[in-house]
Design an enzyme around this catalytic site. Structure first.
Site, PDB file in Angstrom:
ATOM      1  N   HIS A 104     -37.298  66.358  43.319  1.00 41.43           N
ATOM      2  CA  HIS A 104     -38.727  66.067  43.467  1.00 41.43           C
ATOM      3  C   HIS A 104     -38.879  64.654  44.044  1.00 41.43           C
ATOM      4  O   HIS A 104     -38.111  63.749  43.703  1.00 41.43           O
ATOM      5  CB  HIS A 104     -39.431  66.182  42.103  1.00 41.43           C
ATOM      6  CG  HIS A 104     -40.928  66.103  42.233  1.00 41.43           C
ATOM      7  ND1 HIS A 104     -41.584  64.917  42.432  1.00 41.43           N
ATOM      8  CD2 HIS A 104     -41.866  67.071  42.251  1.00 41.43           C
ATOM      9  CE1 HIS A 104     -42.892  65.167  42.553  1.00 41.43           C
ATOM     10  NE2 HIS A 104     -43.087  66.465  42.446  1.00 41.43           N
ATOM     11  N   GLU A 173     -43.078  69.814  49.752  1.00 41.92           N
ATOM     12  CA  GLU A 173     -44.156  68.946  49.269  1.00 41.92           C
ATOM     13  C   GLU A 173     -44.231  67.690  50.134  1.00 41.92           C
ATOM     14  O   GLU A 173     -43.459  66.744  49.911  1.00 41.92           O
ATOM     15  CB  GLU A 173     -43.891  68.526  47.823  1.00 41.92           C
ATOM     16  CG  GLU A 173     -43.840  69.662  46.844  1.00 41.92           C
ATOM     17  CD  GLU A 173     -44.147  69.190  45.415  1.00 41.92           C
ATOM     18  OE1 GLU A 173     -45.065  69.736  44.818  1.00 41.92           O
ATOM     19  OE2 GLU A 173     -43.472  68.262  44.943  1.00 41.92           O
TER      20      GLU A 173
HETATM   21  P1  PGA Z   1     -50.035  67.428  42.819  1.00 44.53           P
HETATM   22  O1  PGA Z   1     -48.461  67.277  42.563  1.00 44.53           O
HETATM   23  O2  PGA Z   1     -50.384  68.891  42.697  1.00 44.53           O
HETATM   24  O3  PGA Z   1     -50.652  66.579  41.760  1.00 44.53           O
HETATM   25  O4  PGA Z   1     -50.302  66.935  44.203  1.00 44.53           O
HETATM   26  C1  PGA Z   1     -47.556  68.207  43.088  1.00 44.53           C
HETATM   27  C2  PGA Z   1     -46.166  67.772  42.706  1.00 44.53           C
HETATM   28  O5  PGA Z   1     -45.888  66.566  42.742  1.00 44.53           O
HETATM   29  O6  PGA Z   1     -45.315  68.614  42.379  1.00 44.53           O
END
Ligand code: PGA
Length: 276
Positions: A104, A173
């Site tokens: 992540h 992401e």
């Molecule tokens: P968010 O985070 O939905 O708050 O943008 C997603 C993540 O970091 O997995």
């Protein structure tokens, strides 16, 4: 080995540090379970902090909702037990986890290198967990340098994963879209373009049939306002949801929004009959 058919829809709640007490975590899990028939056709997974995994696993026993972790150690006890503070993939499995997020961006920002992420994936997969590999660029450029960045994260983590493709997922992401509001999420056409690119890289690295088993999820400011449109037009198999998963009702709204059309229509028709 479990497989990911194309039609599978997965939405993962990334609790980060939002929930801290076993009591609130168990209440959330129990109520999510009670709501399960409202999101038929969608798999709900919860990525919980280490300390909450055993109690949530217990609360979700014999349900289809999966519990997992937000990271795992790149080491295992067989190599050496001398890793104070580390939690191995085997420990997570013993605690009831079925999957783990690896790489992540918030972990990478704390110093996890590509090599660490690769080790974490290998350890997780060989311990029998599903690995959700998180990738994503900090910024986009007109020259498309972000594609090279995503490709290098993917290629590095893919080394040695061929045998485990049936238990891997990729969460794309873009860092610049994390933790904002619905209108700051990436647009569905851009998500679709990136998802196609990711599939191509996986296919080159792992072979077509292995790559076809790996679902691509999107994360970054997904909430009830944008989930349906991204699911329909973004070319992804689901989401990794951060802040909008911290409250049960908003997570359930997202799960409902991504139901396959047939399930959603059936529900509406039943509602109409009940109202007649
Ligand atoms: P968010 O985070 O939905 O708050 O943008 C997603 C993540 O970091 O997995």
């Amino acid at each position: 080995m479990n497989r990911f058919p194309k039609s599978r829809r997965i939405v993962i709640a990334n609790w980060k540090m939002y929930l801290e007490s076993p009591k609130e975590a168990v209440k959330y899990a129990q109520n999510l379970r009670k709501n399960a028939r409202n999101f038929n056709g969608v798999e709900a997974w919860i990525a919980a902090p280490f300390t909450l995994i055993p109690v949530v696993a217990q609360a979700l026993k014999n349900s289809s909702i999966k519990i997992g972790a937000q990271t795992a150690s790149p080491f295992n006890a067989a190599q050496s037990g001398v890793h104070t503070g580390e939690v191995s993939a085997a420990m997570l499995k013993n605690a009831g986890a079925g999957f783990v997020l690896v790489g992540h961006s918030e972990r990478r920002a704390m110093g996890e290198s590509e090599e660490t992420v690769r080790e974490q994936s290998v350890r997780a997969l060989s311990a029998g967990l599903t690995a959700v590999l998180c990738v994503g660029e900090a910024e986009r450029s007109a020259e498309g340098t972000h594609f090279g960045f995503i490709e290098s994260q993917l290629r590095s983590a893919c080394e040695g994963l061929q045998a485990y493709a049936g238990r891997a997922a990729v969460a794309y992401e873009p860092i610049w879209a994390i933790g904002k509001s619905a209108e700051d999420a990436m647009s569905p056409p851009e998500i679709q373009e990136t998802a196609i690119f990711i599939k191509k890289v996986l296919s080159d690295a792992l072979g077509r049939s292995a790559a076809a088993k790996i679902p691509i999820l999107y994360g970054g400011s997904v909430d009830r306002a944008n989930a349906k449109a991204i699911m329909e037009e973004g070319g992804v198999s689901g989401f990794l949801v951060g802040h909008a998963s911290a409250k049960l009702d908003s997570f359930v709204e997202i799960l409902k929004a991504v139901r396959p059309l047939r399930q959603a229509q059936g529900k509406q028709a039943r509602g109409k009959h009940a109202g007649n």
